[in-house]
Design a protein around this motif. Sequence first.
Motif, PDB file in Angstrom:
ATOM      1  N   PHE A 229     122.967  30.060 -62.808  1.00 52.07           N
ATOM      2  CA  PHE A 229     121.454  29.670 -62.301  1.00 52.07           C
ATOM      3  C   PHE A 229     120.806  30.004 -60.857  1.00 52.07           C
ATOM      4  N   GLY A 230     121.047  30.998 -61.120  1.00 48.47           N
ATOM      5  CA  GLY A 230     120.030  32.544 -60.249  1.00 48.47           C
ATOM      6  C   GLY A 230     120.735  32.039 -58.668  1.00 48.47           C
ATOM      7  N   GLY A 231     121.293  32.374 -58.025  1.00 45.59           N
ATOM      8  CA  GLY A 231     121.384  32.097 -56.905  1.00 45.59           C
ATOM      9  C   GLY A 231     122.710  30.688 -56.726  1.00 45.59           C
ATOM     10  N   ALA A 232     123.348  30.884 -55.291  1.00 42.75           N
ATOM     11  CA  ALA A 232     124.014  30.232 -54.923  1.00 42.75           C
ATOM     12  C   ALA A 232     123.371  28.784 -54.742  1.00 42.75           C
ATOM     13  N   GLU A 233     122.509  29.054 -54.046  1.00 40.17           N
ATOM     14  CA  GLU A 233     121.183  27.573 -53.577  1.00 40.17           C
ATOM     15  C   GLU A 233     120.664  26.619 -54.172  1.00 40.17           C
ATOM     16  N   ARG A 234     120.601  27.603 -55.774  1.00 38.65           N
ATOM     17  CA  ARG A 234     119.921  26.647 -56.747  1.00 38.65           C
ATOM     18  C   ARG A 234     121.585  26.189 -57.078  1.00 38.65           C
ATOM     19  N   ALA A 235     122.413  26.676 -57.361  1.00 35.91           N
ATOM     20  CA  ALA A 235     123.338  26.262 -57.614  1.00 35.91           C
ATOM     21  C   ALA A 235     123.596  24.616 -57.152  1.00 35.91           C
ATOM     22  N   ARG A 236     123.941  24.847 -55.741  1.00 32.45           N
ATOM     23  CA  ARG A 236     124.365  23.934 -54.769  1.00 32.45           C
ATOM     24  C   ARG A 236     123.311  22.399 -55.262  1.00 32.45           C
ATOM     25  N   GLN A 237     121.844  22.834 -55.653  1.00 30.56           N
ATOM     26  CA  GLN A 237     121.038  21.370 -55.606  1.00 30.56           C
ATOM     27  C   GLN A 237     120.997  20.920 -56.983  1.00 30.56           C
ATOM     28  N   ILE A 238     121.861  21.648 -57.998  1.00 29.94           N
ATOM     29  CA  ILE A 238     121.818  21.291 -59.228  1.00 29.94           C
ATOM     30  C   ILE A 238     123.545  20.454 -59.273  1.00 29.94           C
ATOM     31  N   ASN A 239     124.199  20.492 -58.480  1.00 31.81           N
ATOM     32  CA  ASN A 239     125.158  20.319 -58.380  1.00 31.81           C
ATOM     33  C   ASN A 239     125.662  18.632 -57.353  1.00 31.81           C
ATOM     34  N   THR A 240     124.242  18.971 -56.875  1.00 33.93           N
ATOM     35  CA  THR A 240     124.122  17.831 -55.498  1.00 33.93           C
ATOM     36  C   THR A 240     123.427  16.322 -56.867  1.00 33.93           C
ATOM     37  N   VAL A 241     122.473  17.050 -57.223  1.00 39.84           N
ATOM     38  CA  VAL A 241     122.062  15.679 -58.672  1.00 39.84           C
ATOM     39  C   VAL A 241     123.164  15.259 -59.407  1.00 39.84           C
ATOM     40  N   ILE A 242     124.428  16.147 -60.181  1.00 37.84           N
ATOM     41  CA  ILE A 242     125.065  16.029 -60.966  1.00 37.84           C
ATOM     42  C   ILE A 242     125.550  14.996 -59.821  1.00 37.84           C
ATOM     43  N   GLU A 243     126.104  15.001 -58.908  1.00 34.53           N
ATOM     44  CA  GLU A 243     127.147  14.639 -58.259  1.00 34.53           C
ATOM     45  C   GLU A 243     126.731  12.524 -58.032  1.00 34.53           C
ATOM     46  N   GLU A 244     125.256  13.194 -57.360  1.00 30.49           N
ATOM     47  CA  GLU A 244     124.613  11.182 -57.620  1.00 30.49           C
ATOM     48  C   GLU A 244     124.377  10.867 -58.707  1.00 30.49           C
ATOM     49  N   THR A 245     123.912  11.680 -59.707  1.00 32.99           N
ATOM     50  CA  THR A 245     124.023  10.638 -61.296  1.00 32.99           C
ATOM     51  C   THR A 245     125.074   9.878 -61.495  1.00 32.99           C
ATOM     52  N   ALA A 246     126.084  10.451 -61.277  1.00 33.90           N
ATOM     53  CA  ALA A 246     127.696   9.919 -61.662  1.00 33.90           C
ATOM     54  C   ALA A 246     127.895   9.355 -61.011  1.00 33.90           C
ATOM     55  N   GLU A 247     127.819   9.325 -59.425  1.00 37.51           N
ATOM     56  CA  GLU A 247     128.126   8.326 -57.897  1.00 37.51           C
ATOM     57  C   GLU A 247     127.729   7.107 -58.769  1.00 37.51           C
ATOM     58  N   ARG A 248     126.147   7.341 -59.229  1.00 37.88           N
ATOM     59  CA  ARG A 248     125.527   5.816 -59.854  1.00 37.88           C
ATOM     60  C   ARG A 248     126.202   5.130 -61.070  1.00 37.88           C
ATOM     61  N   ASP A 249     126.413   5.845 -62.302  1.00 37.52           N
ATOM     62  CA  ASP A 249     127.064   5.320 -63.096  1.00 37.52           C
ATOM     63  C   ASP A 249     128.737   5.036 -62.694  1.00 37.52           C
ATOM     64  N   GLY A 250     128.526   5.027 -61.387  1.00 37.59           N
ATOM     65  CA  GLY A 250     130.711   5.122 -61.675  1.00 37.59           C
ATOM     66  C   GLY A 250     131.695   5.843 -62.013  1.00 37.59           C
TER      67      GLY A 250
END
Length: 215
Positions: free
Chosen positions: A61-82
């Motif tokens: 993802f071109g750097g640790a910060e960008r990776a953290r941002q993408i992981n946050t989106v993934i975690e939020e999506t998974a949480e919404r889906d239970g």
Amino acid sequence: MLIETFADVICPWCYIGKHRLTRALRERPRLAPEVRWQAFQLNPDMPAGGMERSQYLANKFGGAERARQINTVIEETAERDGLPINLHRIRRTPNTFQAHRVIRMGNRRGIGGAVADALFHAYFVDGLDIGDRDTLAACGATAGLDFQEVKTALAGDAEVIGVQAADSLARQLGLQAVPCYIFNRRYALSGAQEPTSFLPLLDLAVSEGTDAAAE
């Protein structure tokens, strides 16, 4: 109806997408589709032993910060889906070729989806290395395969050609990202779509199957 799922077990969107397809199928309880897992390796050039997770994400993802941002989106999506997900537990990104072999072993016994579920849980919830042979055998056993049988098979060449052929087919079809769902080898839906996005294709595939049977 045949639904072929091209996916990889280290892909969080495949984990989410599999759950969403299951939810869509619950909306059509009369359907009894064959959902067949088809191997696709996101990282076919990954070293056999995998690599350290943080380095993999930074490279991808071109750097640790960008990776953290993408992981946050993934975690939020998974949480919404239970869906449970613990990305912080993952220490290594594995080569998934061996995992696909175990899923194909499951396919032959009608439990490929259950094997994929066990692998998803091991990786995204427990943070285990699903490139490790003992971990793979344990996941297979969780789904209904025999632990020692899986270990013995992985020590040989069982399902190697099948995994290679499925991955090659995906690339011949032009797939560059997963998940991708192909209905009756005619209609495709890509991405971790919402459950409602599957319904028109489920209905269309059923309708065409009914029409063909009546002819």
